[in-house]
Design a protein around this motif. Structure first.
Motif, PDB file in Angstrom:
ATOM      1  N   VAL A  59      83.529 111.611  -1.841  1.00  0.00           N
ATOM      2  CA  VAL A  59      84.141 112.869  -2.253  1.00  0.00           C
ATOM      3  C   VAL A  59      83.134 113.627  -3.113  1.00  0.00           C
ATOM      4  O   VAL A  59      82.487 113.039  -3.982  1.00  0.00           O
ATOM      5  N   VAL A  60      83.014 114.925  -2.855  1.00  0.00           N
ATOM      6  CA  VAL A  60      82.175 115.782  -3.696  1.00  0.00           C
ATOM      7  C   VAL A  60      83.020 116.962  -4.138  1.00  0.00           C
ATOM      8  O   VAL A  60      83.616 117.666  -3.316  1.00  0.00           O
ATOM      9  N   ARG A  77      77.019 111.658 -10.655  1.00  0.00           N
ATOM     10  CA  ARG A  77      77.490 110.666  -9.686  1.00  0.00           C
ATOM     11  C   ARG A  77      78.249 109.528 -10.333  1.00  0.00           C
ATOM     12  O   ARG A  77      77.852 109.006 -11.387  1.00  0.00           O
ATOM     13  N   ALA A  78      79.359 109.108  -9.703  1.00  0.00           N
ATOM     14  CA  ALA A  78      80.106 107.915 -10.088  1.00  0.00           C
ATOM     15  C   ALA A  78      80.373 107.099  -8.830  1.00  0.00           C
ATOM     16  O   ALA A  78      80.618 107.656  -7.760  1.00  0.00           O
ATOM     17  N   ASP A  79      80.330 105.773  -8.951  1.00  0.00           N
ATOM     18  CA  ASP A  79      80.630 104.898  -7.816  1.00  0.00           C
ATOM     19  C   ASP A  79      82.095 104.472  -7.874  1.00  0.00           C
ATOM     20  O   ASP A  79      82.698 104.403  -8.937  1.00  0.00           O
ATOM     21  N   THR A 110      84.493 106.078 -12.266  1.00  0.00           N
ATOM     22  CA  THR A 110      85.233 107.122 -11.559  1.00  0.00           C
ATOM     23  C   THR A 110      86.105 107.911 -12.530  1.00  0.00           C
ATOM     24  O   THR A 110      86.156 109.147 -12.499  1.00  0.00           O
ATOM     25  N   THR A 111      86.788 107.195 -13.430  1.00  0.00           N
ATOM     26  CA  THR A 111      87.692 107.845 -14.380  1.00  0.00           C
ATOM     27  C   THR A 111      86.941 108.751 -15.347  1.00  0.00           C
ATOM     28  O   THR A 111      87.396 109.860 -15.648  1.00  0.00           O
ATOM     29  N   MET A 112      85.789 108.311 -15.853  1.00  0.00           N
ATOM     30  CA  MET A 112      85.046 109.139 -16.808  1.00  0.00           C
ATOM     31  C   MET A 112      84.571 110.434 -16.164  1.00  0.00           C
ATOM     32  O   MET A 112      84.617 111.498 -16.799  1.00  0.00           O
ATOM     33  N   LEU A 113      84.148 110.370 -14.905  1.00  0.00           N
ATOM     34  CA  LEU A 113      83.709 111.598 -14.246  1.00  0.00           C
ATOM     35  C   LEU A 113      84.904 112.508 -13.954  1.00  0.00           C
ATOM     36  O   LEU A 113      84.795 113.733 -14.053  1.00  0.00           O
ATOM     37  N   THR A 129      76.132 125.582 -11.308  1.00  0.00           N
ATOM     38  CA  THR A 129      77.057 124.834 -10.446  1.00  0.00           C
ATOM     39  C   THR A 129      76.939 123.346 -10.711  1.00  0.00           C
ATOM     40  O   THR A 129      75.833 122.829 -10.893  1.00  0.00           O
ATOM     41  N   ILE A 130      78.086 122.679 -10.737  1.00  0.00           N
ATOM     42  CA  ILE A 130      78.126 121.224 -10.878  1.00  0.00           C
ATOM     43  C   ILE A 130      78.687 120.630  -9.595  1.00  0.00           C
ATOM     44  O   ILE A 130      79.694 121.104  -9.064  1.00  0.00           O
ATOM     45  N   HIS A 131      78.039 119.590  -9.110  1.00  0.00           N
ATOM     46  CA  HIS A 131      78.567 118.814  -7.994  1.00  0.00           C
ATOM     47  C   HIS A 131      78.957 117.437  -8.534  1.00  0.00           C
ATOM     48  O   HIS A 131      78.098 116.662  -8.978  1.00  0.00           O
ATOM     49  N   PHE A 132      80.265 117.145  -8.520  1.00  0.00           N
ATOM     50  CA  PHE A 132      80.761 115.837  -8.933  1.00  0.00           C
ATOM     51  C   PHE A 132      80.723 114.932  -7.706  1.00  0.00           C
ATOM     52  O   PHE A 132      81.482 115.129  -6.754  1.00  0.00           O
TER      53      PHE A 132
END
Length: 395
Positions: A59-60, A77-79, A110-113, A129-132
């Motif tokens: 997911v982005v 990025r988060a895994d 995942t939760t922190m992001l 722009t931010i891409h999560f």
């Protein structure tokens, strides 16, 4: 800039999100429920455009600031994946899926992001722009590589990319930043030795592959102890030996399997080549044969670019204080597929102090491990501070 007040107010919500994900662990490329939750929350936060399908379950989320005149964009990025192992905890949010467990803290990552995304979607106090980036399959399956192959940076161009991992050996409230190597490259190998079976009482009538394999095990250690610069860290471990079916039978073949860990690409390539040459030569000396297979897809080393690492350390100091930032600690020989992203873009991967929340001696990949919910707001505040500092508004 300590813990951001609006993020501190999310502590209860974030804890609930994290524990829900922990209770429902999913393995690599199977993170369907987790990615559904991530996508739904990003949409719920507002202002974020959600993209799905990269690396199957990736997911982005894309968020533009109140200003976009800079034209700049960065990736966070988060895994998301869990490990194929049983959980030994008995709290009410322990894994509900036998043989699967969040034993590495990806539920917390995942939760922190998500927490940072919620805050940033509300404030949008940045220019750009931010891409999560919520990545699947970090645990050995190369989800980061797959996202890149599926067009991650073509579709969501980032000038820099950042990641983090909780670190139980580091006290809660501390952050460690490396100016270069953080984690090692990891490659798996298999060596099949083919001999000639015989009765154990008449070994002269066969070619003993177990004996040949034993010589290979011993000699392989020389590739590190005598073939590698002592200042260039490397590890070669043979972790599996498989041969024989009976006490009195010399088998036809023996198998050796293991892993090699390196930081330098030159050393990585050299050890691969020399291991193959060493194994085949030893086998030939005994009249046997050896086939060496280095499995494709080994993770590259995770190596920060120094300017971005220094900026990450400065921003970490805003959140936890300069005395709590550990600069240039020794890297670890563990591996992480964020290394693929750092091969594509400059950036930094930090360690977030976890503080031994899971009990004395408990480490990552331990069946008693549990993420420390007290650091959720620290990690989310670091992400938010990173964005607002790297992409400042002109006002």
């Amino acid at each position: 800039m300590p813990i951001i007040d609006k993020i501190a107010a999310l502590q209860t919500d974030m804890t609930a999100w994290r524990r829900d994900i922990h209770a429902h662990p999913e393995l690599g490329f199977e993170e369907n429920r987790t990615s559904d939750i991530v996508a739904a929350k990003l949409e719920e936060f507002g202002n974020i455009t959600v993209h799905r399908g990269l690396a199957k379950t990736g997911v982005v989320g894309t968020l533009k600031g109140l200003e976009t005149g800079s034209g700049r964009a960065i990736g966070l990025r988060a895994d998301m994946d869990a490990l194929p192992m049983p959980e030994a905890n008995d709290f009410d949010y322990a894994s509900r899926h036998p043989g699967k467990m969040h034993a590495c803290g990806h539920d917390g990552h995942t939760t922190m992001l998500l927490g940072a995304a919620r805050y940033l979607a509300e404030t949008r106090n940045f220019d750009g722009t931010i891409h999560f980036i919520f990545q699947p399959a970090e645990e050995g399956q190369g989800g980061g590589r797959k996202m890149i192959e599926d067009g991650l940076f073509e579709q969501f161009d980032c000038e820099q990319v950042y990641g983090l991992h909780n670190w139980p050996e580091l006290a809660a409230g501390k952050i460690a930043v490396h100016p270069g190597p953080v984690m090692a490259a990891a490659d798996q190998f298999e060596i099949i030795v083919s001999g000639h079976g015989a009765h154990a009482a008449m070994p002269h009538r066969g070619i003993d592959p177990v004996l040949v394999a034993a010589h290979i095990v011993t000699a392989a250690q020389s590739l590190i102890s005598r073939g590698t610069d002592p200042a260039d860290s490397a590890v070669l471990s043979i972790t599996m030996v498989d041969a024989g079916t009976a006490y009195n039978v010399i088998p036809d073949s023996a198998a050796l399997r293991g892993t090699m860990r390196t930081f330098s690409e030159q050393t990585r390539s050299r050890i691969k080549t020399q291991l193959a040459h060493l194994a085949t030569s030893i086998a030939e000396g005994f009249g046997a044969k050896a086939m060496v297979n280095i499995r494709p897809g080994g993770y590259p080393a995770t190596i920060n670019t120094e300017p971005e690492a220094r900026r990450a350390a400065e921003i970490a100091a805003q959140v936890v204080g300069s005395d709590n930032v550990v600069w240039a600690p020794p890297p670890t020989m563990a591996a992480e597929d964020f290394g693929y992203m750092l091969q594509q873009r400059p950036g930094a991967y930090i360690w977030l102090g976890h503080g031994g929340h899971s009990g004395p001696g408990c480490r990552l990949h331990n069946p008693h491990y549990d993420f420390n919910d007290a650091i959720l707001t620290t990690g989310a505040s670091y992400w938010a501070s990173l964005v607002e500092t790297l992409l400042p508004r002109s006002a």
